[in-house]
Scaffold this active site. Sequence first.
Site, PDB file in Angstrom:
ATOM      1  N   SER A 199       0.923  -1.276   0.251  1.00  0.00           N
ATOM      2  CA  SER A 199       0.086   0.104  -0.019  1.00  0.00           C
ATOM      3  C   SER A 199       0.819   1.207   0.169  1.00  0.00           C
ATOM      4  CB  SER A 199      -1.003  -0.113   1.060  1.00  0.00           C
ATOM      5  OG  SER A 199      -1.957   0.901   1.171  1.00  0.00           O
ATOM      6  N   ASP A 210      -8.492  -6.655  -4.756  1.00  0.00           N
ATOM      7  CA  ASP A 210      -8.216  -5.225  -4.037  1.00  0.00           C
ATOM      8  C   ASP A 210      -8.751  -4.174  -5.215  1.00  0.00           C
ATOM      9  OD1 ASP A 210      -7.090  -2.977  -3.420  1.00  0.00           O
ATOM     10  OD2 ASP A 210      -4.873  -3.918  -3.258  1.00  0.00           O
ATOM     11  N   HIS A 270      -7.976  -5.284  -0.500  1.00  0.00           N
ATOM     12  CA  HIS A 270      -6.687  -4.750  -0.202  1.00  0.00           C
ATOM     13  C   HIS A 270      -5.922  -4.893   1.126  1.00  0.00           C
ATOM     14  CE1 HIS A 270      -3.618  -1.430  -0.505  1.00  0.00           C
ATOM     15  NE2 HIS A 270      -3.842  -1.137   0.473  1.00  0.00           N
TER      16      HIS A 270
END
Lengths: 372, 202
Positions: free
Chosen positions: A149, A314, A347
């Site tokens: 991320s 995601d 995610h």
Amino acid sequence: MNMDALPGHKLVLDAPLPLDCGVELEPVTVAYQTYGTLNADRSNAILICHALTGDQFVADRHPITGKPGWWQAMVGPGKVFDTDRYFLICSNVLGGCMGTTGPADLNPATGKAWGLDFPVITIGDMVRAQVRLIDHLGIAKLFCVAGGSMGGMQVLEWAARYPSRMRACVPVATAARHSAQNIAFHEVGRQAITADPEWRDGAYANADTRPQRGLAVARMAAHITYLSEAALHRKFGRNLQRGSLTFGFDADFQVESYLRHQGISFTERFDANSYLYITRAMDYFDLAADHGGALAHAFTGTRVHFCVISFSSDWLFPTSESRAVVKALNSVAANVSFVEVDSDKGHDAFLLDEPEFHATVKGFLAGVESAT
Amino acid sequence: MSSLRPDLQRVAEMVAPGSRVLDIGSGDGSLLDYLHRAKQVDGRGIELSMEGVRQTVAQGLSVIQGDADTDLDDYPAGAFDYVILTQTLQATRQPKAVLENMLRIGRHAIVSFPNFGHWRVRWSLGVSGRMPKTRTLTYRWHDTPNIHLCTIRDFTDLCTELDIEVERALSLGRDGRTRFEGAGSLANLLADQAIFLLRKKT
């Protein structure tokens, strides 16, 4: 919590840190954790970069929440990031609220908390602070830089700016730029914070208060983006909290109760202004724009080994963003591997026990180690 | 190193040492691994299956999850000395575009495919009146991934149409061992599979 009492290491930079906004920031403290042992020729160091609301406590009990480290599944003896083999480093990002200098710290010019006087920082600034830390530790070349991320953004920034200082990198569930949708979600979170009367134009520390409601709502909105529809459905469905509808606005549904809990517990460990600054840093991230408009230019001539990983469900950092990175790397004939891991966990999959993901990274690290 | 499939062994022999290679449909990475060890090749792979990618990455090789139909466009012209596609052309959606892309990305292309002109195939269709199932073509018509089967003659026709020069053609039996050189009528009748080394006519 008194940040001076945090476990782990602290480095006070011996010179101001030049920021992308033009400010020379000082003083700057970098709080960090290490795991494993640095070998004699200092060649086994792996820098782990944490995500938006993560911190340096990768693999030990969190000093505030008491919960396990956020990458406990990945880091430890015999694990993917094997602490018997590698020396792992993770520092709290610049602008953070777990010991590294951020808006909650004292501004030496006023003797009060920085608040909104803290300069706006970028992913590049965060990485610049990490480079200082790596210099301080006497490590000329990292074996690997890894993160998911926002951590993955730092990984890509490292690879673009400091390719000679790393052998390999693992950007996970990330992108080379923040998309309009991602900026939009962040803006909702920031508006929630700044709409809280306790925010007081960012100077809440002076009034000895905190915009907890605003920060909680920001976290609730963001948390939804970390999950997938399938994961939410599996966990909660339309299950009721008390067995029947109340015909009111209490948390009738379990998913509401869960989100409220996520929001409130987040405020116990995170600073609202840090949330503003760090989300802004992510919004500003656009590696292609920093390199003449072409992402490939960021990686021209690179010798770094890349292992790019995305997760099929995601939607915050979808596979297409990873593929854009892979495409740029292919166009400069870089050493790149790419896997889209099948997962329905959204995610957050990068933080969870995903055997294919773990096996891929483990294999990649072993492969880079054996490559001459 | 000795466990390489015989047909892949023939492919490997066509690759010059120290060259840059892209293997499309690299499977578990065994050809790339062999080329890396035996010929110091700087190799890259493209593979559809997550398991194949994982196995290949674990050998220290570079491979991306993707497929020939969609991902070749990302590579710059002339990035590789050889672009290899073994036993996969017939399963692509756009074999012609794939072949053109291979010779855009690579100075040479190496392509192998099952020969639909083999006498057993002709016999099977001609006599039984059913879609052929042979030892190299094991699927039934409704479950086969081979949507663009061709004969050696079909393939050389396409090469002519695309201005592609056949540098070398090998005719192989179904055990993957060489029968003979060339891509003529006899090869089209007797080869279970064929390997072509190609380059763009200048």
